[in-house]
Design a protein around this motif. Structure first.
Motif, PDB file in Angstrom:
ATOM      1  N   ALA A   5      37.672  11.806  28.505  1.00 39.07           N
ATOM      2  CA  ALA A   5      39.640  11.373  27.237  1.00 39.07           C
ATOM      3  C   ALA A   5      39.043  11.021  26.223  1.00 39.07           C
ATOM      4  O   ALA A   5      38.231  10.205  26.018  1.00 39.07           O
ATOM      5  CB  ALA A   5      40.326  10.346  27.688  1.00 39.07           C
ATOM      6  N   ASP A  25      42.659  20.367  31.520  1.00 39.24           N
ATOM      7  CA  ASP A  25      42.633  19.396  30.486  1.00 39.24           C
ATOM      8  C   ASP A  25      40.653  18.571  30.452  1.00 39.24           C
ATOM      9  O   ASP A  25      41.079  18.927  32.001  1.00 39.24           O
ATOM     10  CB  ASP A  25      43.420  18.066  30.358  1.00 39.24           C
ATOM     11  CG  ASP A  25      44.763  18.531  30.024  1.00 39.24           C
ATOM     12  OD1 ASP A  25      45.156  18.726  29.044  1.00 39.24           O
ATOM     13  OD2 ASP A  25      45.665  17.391  30.189  1.00 39.24           O
ATOM     14  N   PRO A  52      39.970  15.672  31.360  1.00 39.69           N
ATOM     15  CA  PRO A  52      39.331  14.820  32.283  1.00 39.69           C
ATOM     16  C   PRO A  52      39.906  14.904  33.789  1.00 39.69           C
ATOM     17  O   PRO A  52      39.478  14.604  35.016  1.00 39.69           O
ATOM     18  CB  PRO A  52      41.137  13.640  31.816  1.00 39.69           C
ATOM     19  CG  PRO A  52      40.468  13.696  30.144  1.00 39.69           C
ATOM     20  CD  PRO A  52      40.610  14.766  30.169  1.00 39.69           C
ATOM     21  N   SER A 110      52.667  12.884  26.440  1.00 43.36           N
ATOM     22  CA  SER A 110      51.787  14.089  26.463  1.00 43.36           C
ATOM     23  C   SER A 110      52.387  14.963  25.406  1.00 43.36           C
ATOM     24  O   SER A 110      53.477  14.944  25.102  1.00 43.36           O
ATOM     25  CB  SER A 110      50.987  15.109  27.822  1.00 43.36           C
ATOM     26  OG  SER A 110      52.038  15.560  28.337  1.00 43.36           O
ATOM     27  N   ASN A 118      43.013  15.522  24.767  1.00 42.76           N
ATOM     28  CA  ASN A 118      42.573  15.688  25.770  1.00 42.76           C
ATOM     29  C   ASN A 118      42.192  16.912  25.349  1.00 42.76           C
ATOM     30  O   ASN A 118      43.344  18.092  25.638  1.00 42.76           O
ATOM     31  CB  ASN A 118      43.568  15.968  26.992  1.00 42.76           C
ATOM     32  CG  ASN A 118      42.711  14.685  27.355  1.00 42.76           C
ATOM     33  OD1 ASN A 118      42.449  13.963  28.042  1.00 42.76           O
ATOM     34  ND2 ASN A 118      44.928  13.357  27.519  1.00 42.76           N
TER      35      ASN A 118
END
Length: 327
Positions: free
Chosen positions: A294, A209, A211, A97, A128
């Motif tokens: 995502a 994020d 997701p 990430s 994201n």
């Protein structure tokens, strides 16, 4: 004579392997290989999910097995060091990430790795973007209403984060600056306890994020009130961006990308890049990622390198200005 025959046999074998590769067909030698995608987090997390979502199809594209290895610890340092010390052949990849490569270098005085010196960019994998969520019964329905309430409040409104120096924390700092009003940072050890306290009403909101927050949003346990990006998210089309609400500068993307060891030849990196592009274009892989929130976003190695440079400069400026130190 014997040596000449052996040499000729090796040459023919090499030419045959090259021809198979040119035709897009794996050689027997390639089929015996294993490519590793190293993840700096335990199994079950969002980065691990993306790694496993692409691994099988990526293996089909390159003609041999791709496995996921979890090497958590040292804020990504264990995984980064492992990959940086591997052979420069793109057979060992780091899926990371943004934090470990664009934030950690400015957050920590000493790191076990240097992203610019030790790693070779392969491709961006997914984006994201961050969304600001509040409790289902919170009195504000948009980011603009949240900001207005923050300006009127005698005490700063509170925003949870998954840790000091994390993307959610820095997104909060961007909002505070853009709104020109103080917000109180409440750090947690991970997103899960932060979300729990937003659900319970102990803190006013949380940047996270999409997701990771989507299940809570779709079940209406949390209310999304602002997207920290330049455009709306396809799964949350009704949620405006902060820019649309007249609050510019709140743009936070916790992207994931693939890196190999420094010194990986450009041709090898490009071949892996093309295989990843085909993987992300696969309908099964694409739909699985999109359903999670995502957004597949392949890039060239050069584009990833430029993105890393921009985000490193962006986040290091925030870390310095706010005098942020790791816990």
């Amino acid at each position: 004579m014997k040596n000449m025959l052996v040499h000729r046999r090796h040459c023919l074998h090499g030419l045959a392997a090259a021809a198979l590769a040119a035709a897009g067909l794996p050689s027997a030698q390639a089929q015996d290989r294993i490519t590793r995608i190293v993840v700096a987090f335990p199994p079950g997390g969002p980065v691990d999910f993306v790694a496993r979502a692409i691994a099988e199809q990526l293996g089909k594209e390159i003609g041999h097995q791709v496995i996921v290895e979890n090497k958590a610890g040292a804020n990504g340092g264990i995984a980064a060091e492992y990959v940086s010390r591997s052979a420069p052949d793109a057979q060992t990849l780091w899926l990371t990430s943004v934090g470990a490569v664009a934030i950690n270098p400015s957050l920590y005085e000493k790191l076990m790795y240097d992203p610019a010196k030790d790693l070779a960019p392969i491709s961006l994998v997914v984006r994201n973007v961050e969304v600001l969520v509040v409790g289902a019964n919170a009195p504000y329905n948009t980011g603009a209403e949240f900001v207005a309430a923050a300006k009127k409040s005698k005490q700063p409104l509170t925003l949870a984060s998954s840790g000091t120096g994390s993307v959610p924390h820095l997104a909060m700092e961007l909002l505070s600056d853009a709104a020109k009003t103080p917000l109180l940072h409440v750090p947690y050890k991970g997103a899960a306890p932060a979300i729990t306290d937003v659900l319970a009403g102990h803190v006013d909101g949380f940047f996270g994020d999409i997701p990771g927050l989507l299940p809570f949003i779709t079940s209406r346990k949390l209310k999304p009130i602002g997207i920290a990006a330049s455009k709306r998210h396809p799964l949350l089309p009704e949620v405006k961006t902060f820019l649309e609400m007249g609050i510019p500068g709140v743009d936070s993307d916790n992207w994931y990308a693939l890196f190999a060891a420094k010194g990986t030849p450009a041709g090898v990196a490009d071949a892996m890049n093309q295989a990843l592009r085909r993987t992300l274009a696969n309908e099964g892989v694409k739909s699985r990622l999109m359903a999670s929130g995502a957004e597949p976003a392949p890039s060239s190695p050069a584009e990833l390198s430029a993105l890393l440079a921009r985000d490193s400069a962006k986040w290091s400026a925030v870390v310095r200005a706010k005098k942020i130190k790791p816990d």
